[in-house]
Design an enzyme around this catalytic site. Structure first.
Site, PDB file in Angstrom:
ATOM      1  N   LYS A 126     -10.069   8.343   0.384  1.00 43.17           N
ATOM      2  CA  LYS A 126      -8.632   8.446   0.125  1.00 43.17           C
ATOM      3  C   LYS A 126      -8.433   9.432  -1.006  1.00 43.17           C
ATOM      4  O   LYS A 126      -9.338   9.654  -1.817  1.00 43.17           O
ATOM      5  CB  LYS A 126      -8.070   7.089  -0.302  1.00 43.17           C
ATOM      6  CG  LYS A 126      -6.610   6.936   0.039  1.00 43.17           C
ATOM      7  CD  LYS A 126      -6.434   6.573   1.499  1.00 43.17           C
ATOM      8  CE  LYS A 126      -4.996   6.611   1.931  1.00 43.17           C
ATOM      9  NZ  LYS A 126      -4.829   5.939   3.231  1.00 43.17           N
ATOM     10  N   ASP A 166      -0.734  10.496   4.161  1.00 46.36           N
ATOM     11  CA  ASP A 166      -0.391   9.115   3.818  1.00 46.36           C
ATOM     12  C   ASP A 166       1.034   9.228   3.257  1.00 46.36           C
ATOM     13  O   ASP A 166       1.739  10.189   3.583  1.00 46.36           O
ATOM     14  CB  ASP A 166      -1.400   8.541   2.803  1.00 46.36           C
ATOM     15  CG  ASP A 166      -1.280   7.027   2.650  1.00 46.36           C
ATOM     16  OD1 ASP A 166      -1.855   6.293   3.468  1.00 46.36           O
ATOM     17  OD2 ASP A 166      -0.600   6.558   1.712  1.00 46.36           O
TER      18      ASP A 166
HETATM   19  O1  2IT Z   1      -4.062   4.595   5.744  1.00 43.53           O
HETATM   20  C1  2IT Z   1      -4.469   5.319   6.669  1.00 43.53           C
HETATM   21  O2  2IT Z   1      -5.255   4.888   7.526  1.00 43.53           O
HETATM   22  C2  2IT Z   1      -3.995   6.687   6.724  1.00 43.53           C
HETATM   23  N1  2IT Z   1      -3.224   7.088   5.866  1.00 43.53           N
HETATM   24  C3  2IT Z   1      -4.447   7.620   7.805  1.00 43.53           C
HETATM   25  C4  2IT Z   1      -5.768   8.213   7.479  1.00 43.53           C
HETATM   26  C5  2IT Z   1      -6.244   9.261   8.460  1.00 43.53           C
HETATM   27  O3  2IT Z   1      -7.312   9.848   8.168  1.00 43.53           O
HETATM   28  O4  2IT Z   1      -5.609   9.496   9.478  1.00 43.53           O
END
Ligand code: 2IT
Length: 450
Positions: A126, A166
């Site tokens: 993240k 996100d």
């Molecule tokens: O919380 C999540 O799973 C996302 N923000 C998507 C992450 C992604 O790599 O598509």
């Protein structure tokens, strides 16, 4: 009760007192793992839990950009490459003023188990920044994204780390981030980011995937209860991509979202957000004003309640919080229970405080499903975007949707199986934690001392 598990929990509480969201998510995941740690002494032997709560790598970086008036601004950028045991690091970027290490670390930890649940080879990561996109011009957003990627590009790549969106990072931001990556590197590199526009490698259905996936998962829960989705009324929170996807898929399947909210309060539309006109209005409202949902109530002549949340409404069957972390606290949880709601499905990442979650799980008549399973369709379709990019193929909408539906069925089923294996009954929270954990744990053990 495993002494080893408690000792690692104590360690996390002691070392991360300044990152309460991270402590919260570790406590939540570990609360499901006692029987697993007891049954598998090999985990303690290799100190697996302590390894698992430590990100493989986490870094901060400086992001400097200039606003339209020529003023300089400095923001903090973050990337947490939490666990790469089962695939390249994968996870979104969040741009929001409250972002700090604790938020990114909790999201990276959650992402590790969520990505494992998808059944696809993606590790957990993240990132983001304390940059607040609200009120910024398009040119300011572009300059910020370019500065952010200039700092990040050397640490990511299609086999290394594949960021996505996100909160605060949508298609527009991904476009600017990808453009800057390409400008610096001079190569396509299988798209590097996911959530791209469909003209340049993005997958069909990605914008809808989290919400659609959540509704497909809901259908599995309902099927388990010999119930169906037709005619069901849903309360959600937020009106971003995720809530919008829920509204759209619920409408397709004969259900309706009758409550949703924004930072300014909530809307009650007893007819449901089911027409194309209403769904399009939500999209437009999101793009032009992410802080206020009242314009929907004004436009369609329905009730708007300022500074309040929809939790506790009696005329709904299902609650699906889809806004942000800790949206539902113990007071809201009690109201949900008093309203006689049978289905509580988390959709946002960690939308329920641990106190509220434990309370709801303790209510006999409520079925609780955790976000790491319910919202996994988003990152799941991101992984499908990676596949399409690497194969130089474009899948049809129907193909992606079918994969997504099957993925959600399999996430539900593997959670059910994992809970049953430990004699926990139909417990979707424990099941998701155990199923997500087991796969990552085995991969870590197989890969030796790392
Ligand atoms: O919380 C999540 O799973 C996302 N923000 C998507 C992450 C992604 O790599 O598509």
């Amino acid at each position: 009760m495993s002494a080893y598990l408690n000792s690692v929990l104590d360690y996390v509480r002691k070392t991360h007192g300044d990152e309460p969201e991270f402590v919260q998510t570790v406590e939540e995941v570990f609360s499901s793992l006692k029987p697993v740690i007891d049954k598998h002494p090999e985990y303690e032997k290799v100190d697996l839990l302590k390894r698992m709560v430590e990100p493989e790598r986490m870094f901060t970086f400086r992001v400097v950009w200039m606003d339209d008036e020529g003023q300089w601004h400095t923001n903090r950028g973050f990337r947490c490459q939490f666990n790469g045991a089962i695939g390249p690091y994968k996870g979104g970027l969040r741009f929001q003023s409250n972002v700090y290490s604790g938020i990114i670390k909790f999201l990276g930890f959650e992402q590790t188990f969520k990505n494992s649940l998808t059944g696809l080879p993606i590790g957990g990561a993240k990132g983001g920044s304390d940059f607040d996109p609200a009120g910024k011009s398009d040119a300011e957003i572009m300059r910020f994204c370019q500065a952010f990627m200039t700092a990040l590009y050397r640490y990511i790549g299609p086999d290394t780390d594949v960021p996505a969106g996100d909160m605060g990072v949508g298609g527009r931001e991904i476009g600017y981030l990808f453009g800057q990556y390409r400008r610096i590197k001079g190569t396509w590199e299988n798209g590097v980011l996911t959530g791209k526009g469909v003209q340049y490698g993005g997958s069909l259905i990605r914008p809808e995937a989290t919400g659609y996936g959540a509704v497909y998962y809901l259908c599995e829960v309902l099927k388990h209860e010999n119930d169906t989705i037709e005619g069901k009324k849903i309360a959600t929170s937020g009106y971003g991509n995720v809530a919008w996807g829920i509204m759209k898929k619920a409408a397709h399947l004969g259900a309706k979202v009758t409550y949703f909210s924004g930072p300014d309060g909530y809307v009650h539309d007893p007819d449901g957000v089911i027409t194309d006109e209403k769904l399009d209005f939500i999209l437009q409202m999101r793009a032009t004003d992410p802080m206020h949902c009242k314009p929907y109530a004004d436009k369609f002549g329905c009730e708007f309640v300022p500074n309040a949340k929809p939790w506790g409404a009696k005329d709904v069957d299902i609650c699906m919080p889809a806004a942000m972390q800790n949206d539902v606290d113990i007071n809201s949880a009690k109201k949900i229970a008093e309203a006689g709601i049978k289905y509580y499905l988390e959709v946002a990442n960690m939308p329920t405080t641990n106190e509220a979650l434990n309370f709801l799980r303790g209510c006999e008549n409520i079925i609780v499903a955790p976000s790491k399973a319910v919202n996994a369709g988003g990152v799941g379709v991101s992984a499908l975007e990676m596949s399409q990019n690497s194969e130089r193929l474009v899948w049809t909408e129907e193909e992606v949707d079918e994969h997504l539906r099957n993925m959600m069925i399999s996430i539900h089923d593997s959670s059910v199986k994992a809970a049953e294996e430990y004699g926990l009954g139909y417990d979707l929270v424990d099941g998701a934690n155990i199923a997500g954990f087991t796969k990552v744990a085995q991969a870590m053990i197989d890969q030796g001392c790392f």
